[in-house]
Design a protein around this motif. Structure first.
Motif, PDB file in Angstrom:
ATOM      1  N   GLY A   6       0.817  -1.212   0.000  1.00 52.32           N
ATOM      2  CA  GLY A   6       0.000   0.000   0.000  1.00 52.32           C
ATOM      3  C   GLY A   6       0.849   1.260   0.000  1.00 52.32           C
ATOM      4  N   VAL A   7       1.921   1.257   0.776  1.00 53.50           N
ATOM      5  CA  VAL A   7       2.828   2.406   0.816  1.00 53.50           C
ATOM      6  C   VAL A   7       3.471   2.619  -0.553  1.00 53.50           C
ATOM      7  CG1 VAL A   7       5.012   3.261   1.762  1.00 53.50           C
ATOM      8  CG2 VAL A   7       3.288   2.285   3.291  1.00 53.50           C
ATOM      9  N   LEU A   8       3.860   1.529  -1.206  1.00 55.43           N
ATOM     10  CA  LEU A   8       4.477   1.646  -2.535  1.00 55.43           C
ATOM     11  C   LEU A   8       3.467   2.146  -3.562  1.00 55.43           C
ATOM     12  CD1 LEU A   8       6.756  -1.531  -2.577  1.00 55.43           C
ATOM     13  CD2 LEU A   8       7.457   0.859  -2.354  1.00 55.43           C
ATOM     14  N   ILE A  61       2.085  -1.173 -10.143  1.00 55.53           N
ATOM     15  CA  ILE A  61       1.793  -2.619 -10.217  1.00 55.53           C
ATOM     16  C   ILE A  61       1.762  -3.209  -8.807  1.00 55.53           C
ATOM     17  CG2 ILE A  61       2.426  -4.801 -11.301  1.00 55.53           C
ATOM     18  CD1 ILE A  61       1.888  -2.457 -13.245  1.00 55.53           C
ATOM     19  N   VAL A  62       2.683  -2.758  -7.963  1.00 58.82           N
ATOM     20  CA  VAL A  62       2.704  -3.216  -6.569  1.00 58.82           C
ATOM     21  C   VAL A  62       1.450  -2.734  -5.857  1.00 58.82           C
ATOM     22  CG1 VAL A  62       4.034  -3.290  -4.428  1.00 58.82           C
ATOM     23  CG2 VAL A  62       5.223  -3.070  -6.622  1.00 58.82           C
ATOM     24  N   GLY A  63       1.024  -1.506  -6.159  1.00 61.71           N
ATOM     25  CA  GLY A  63      -0.201  -0.984  -5.582  1.00 61.71           C
ATOM     26  C   GLY A  63      -1.420  -1.813  -5.982  1.00 61.71           C
ATOM     27  N   CYS A  64      -1.427  -2.314  -7.209  1.00 59.84           N
ATOM     28  CA  CYS A  64      -2.514  -3.192  -7.665  1.00 59.84           C
ATOM     29  C   CYS A  64      -2.551  -4.475  -6.839  1.00 59.84           C
ATOM     30  CB  CYS A  64      -2.332  -3.537  -9.139  1.00 59.84           C
ATOM     31  SG  CYS A  64      -2.504  -2.144 -10.266  1.00 59.84           S
ATOM     32  N   TYR A  65      -1.380  -4.979  -6.486  1.00 52.28           N
ATOM     33  CA  TYR A  65      -1.317  -6.187  -5.662  1.00 52.28           C
ATOM     34  C   TYR A  65      -1.866  -5.906  -4.260  1.00 52.28           C
ATOM     35  CZ  TYR A  65       0.516 -10.461  -3.559  1.00 52.28           C
ATOM     36  OH  TYR A  65       0.636 -11.665  -2.903  1.00 52.28           O
ATOM     37  N   HIS A  66      -1.615  -4.703  -3.759  1.00 53.70           N
ATOM     38  CA  HIS A  66      -2.173  -4.291  -2.470  1.00 53.70           C
ATOM     39  C   HIS A  66      -3.702  -4.354  -2.505  1.00 53.70           C
ATOM     40  CE1 HIS A  66      -3.089  -1.773   1.042  1.00 53.70           C
ATOM     41  NE2 HIS A  66      -3.887  -1.076   0.238  1.00 53.70           N
ATOM     42  N   ILE A  67      -4.282  -3.841  -3.582  1.00 54.43           N
ATOM     43  CA  ILE A  67      -5.741  -3.858  -3.711  1.00 54.43           C
ATOM     44  C   ILE A  67      -6.245  -5.308  -3.739  1.00 54.43           C
ATOM     45  CG2 ILE A  67      -7.707  -3.162  -5.147  1.00 54.43           C
ATOM     46  CD1 ILE A  67      -5.918  -0.855  -6.189  1.00 54.43           C
ATOM     47  N   SER A 104      -6.974   3.394   1.828  1.00 52.70           N
ATOM     48  CA  SER A 104      -6.768   1.948   1.865  1.00 52.70           C
ATOM     49  C   SER A 104      -5.795   1.567   2.972  1.00 52.70           C
ATOM     50  CB  SER A 104      -6.237   1.462   0.507  1.00 52.70           C
ATOM     51  OG  SER A 104      -6.192   0.050   0.459  1.00 52.70           O
ATOM     52  N   LEU A 105      -4.731   2.352   3.139  1.00 56.13           N
ATOM     53  CA  LEU A 105      -3.776   2.098   4.221  1.00 56.13           C
ATOM     54  C   LEU A 105      -4.424   2.322   5.582  1.00 56.13           C
ATOM     55  CD1 LEU A 105      -0.553   3.693   2.695  1.00 56.13           C
ATOM     56  CD2 LEU A 105      -0.786   1.320   3.462  1.00 56.13           C
ATOM     57  N   THR A 121      -6.451  -0.190  10.423  1.00 60.62           N
ATOM     58  CA  THR A 121      -7.598  -0.398  11.309  1.00 60.62           C
ATOM     59  C   THR A 121      -7.855  -1.883  11.517  1.00 60.62           C
ATOM     60  OG1 THR A 121      -8.613   1.684  10.579  1.00 60.62           O
ATOM     61  CG2 THR A 121     -10.046   0.062  11.648  1.00 60.62           C
ATOM     62  N   ILE A 122      -7.812  -2.625  10.419  1.00 52.33           N
ATOM     63  CA  ILE A 122      -8.005  -4.102  10.502  1.00 52.33           C
ATOM     64  C   ILE A 122      -6.909  -4.729  11.356  1.00 52.33           C
ATOM     65  CG2 ILE A 122      -7.884  -6.218   9.144  1.00 52.33           C
ATOM     66  CD1 ILE A 122     -10.534  -4.910   8.880  1.00 52.33           C
ATOM     67  N   THR A 123      -5.678  -4.261  11.164  1.00 54.11           N
ATOM     68  CA  THR A 123      -4.534  -4.800  11.933  1.00 54.11           C
ATOM     69  C   THR A 123      -4.743  -4.560  13.425  1.00 54.11           C
ATOM     70  OG1 THR A 123      -3.021  -4.379  10.075  1.00 54.11           O
ATOM     71  CG2 THR A 123      -2.040  -4.709  12.243  1.00 54.11           C
ATOM     72  N   ASN A 124      -5.145  -3.348  13.785  1.00 59.31           N
ATOM     73  CA  ASN A 124      -5.351  -3.015  15.205  1.00 59.31           C
ATOM     74  C   ASN A 124      -6.482  -3.834  15.809  1.00 59.31           C
ATOM     75  OD1 ASN A 124      -3.324  -1.090  15.101  1.00 59.31           O
ATOM     76  ND2 ASN A 124      -4.731   0.580  14.600  1.00 59.31           N
TER      77      ASN A 124
END
Length: 216
Positions: free
Chosen positions: A8-10, A64-70, A204-205, A210-213
């Motif tokens: 997501g950061v990328l 492309i990395v961002g697409c993988y995040h999605i 998205s991040l 939020t999910i992580t917490n």
């Protein structure tokens, strides 16, 4: 979840680098974007377009990395649909990288005195490269439709309210701002897709964290 955050950061960085590059390539203080053709590029010097070119091209690879995040955020709702969203959006950004790599060249042509040969080259450019921009728009729309569908199921890692903040709607928002407030909108219009994905990846991040917490 670490993989989700990093990707997501990328993706967010991609929107920053490509947005910065596209701004250098496209920004016109006279906002001649609606005048047709590439007249808005007249007067942009070659140093500016060269810097914008490299920012845009190298930054585009990170999308492309961002697409993988999605995909990672959506796959729990429907893995097959999330995979389709990934491949469609990744294809769109690969095509988009080819498109943005051409912008410095058309900018250089627009600085020349018009001749029949120059006009012909510009027409060829429109056929060969503006068609690619249409592909990017269509793939973004397809990704947004899949995103809305899977987000509204409530089974993805996104809260349902995120469906409103899909990339296609956020792109349209830049156009609305341009109509309502041209002085602000003229800064958003040249980089509308990147602005939309900057907002999207930021939210998205936020959703991922939020999910992580909640799971800790």
């Amino acid at each position: 979840m670490k993989k989700i955050i990093i990707t997501g950061v990328l993706g967010l960085l991609a929107s920053v680098f490509v947005g910065g590059g596209e701004y250098l390539l496209h920004y016109d203080p006279l906002a001649r974007f609606a005048d047709g053709g590439f007249i808005f590029m007249q007067g942009i010097d070659e140093q500016r377009t060269t810097v914008g070119h490299f920012f845009g091209v190298f930054g585009a690879t990170l999308y492309i990395v961002g697409c993988y995040h999605i995909y990672l955020m959506l796959c729990s709702a429907n893995k097959r649909a999330a995979q389709i969203g990934f491949f469609v959006s990744a294809f769109g950004f690969i095509v988009g990288a080819v498109w943005i790599s051409s912008r410095a060249h058309i900018s250089a042509l627009m600085q020349l005195t018009p001749t029949p040969d120059i006009t012909h080259l510009i027409e060829l450019y429109e056929l060969r490269y503006e068609t690619l921009l249409t592909v990017v728009r269509v793939t973004t729309l397809v990704l947004s439709i899949i995103f809305i569908w899977l987000t509204l199921t409530g089974r993805s890692n996104y809260p349902r309210w995120m469906a409103v903040f899909n990339p296609f709607v956020l792109i349209l928002l830049s156009f609305v701002i341009y109509v309502i407030t041209p002085e602000l909108g003229k800064h958003l219009m040249p980089i509308a897709l990147n602005v939309s994905f900057f907002i999207f990846f930021s939210l998205s991040l936020y959703s991922a964290k939020t999910i992580t917490n909640q799971r800790q």
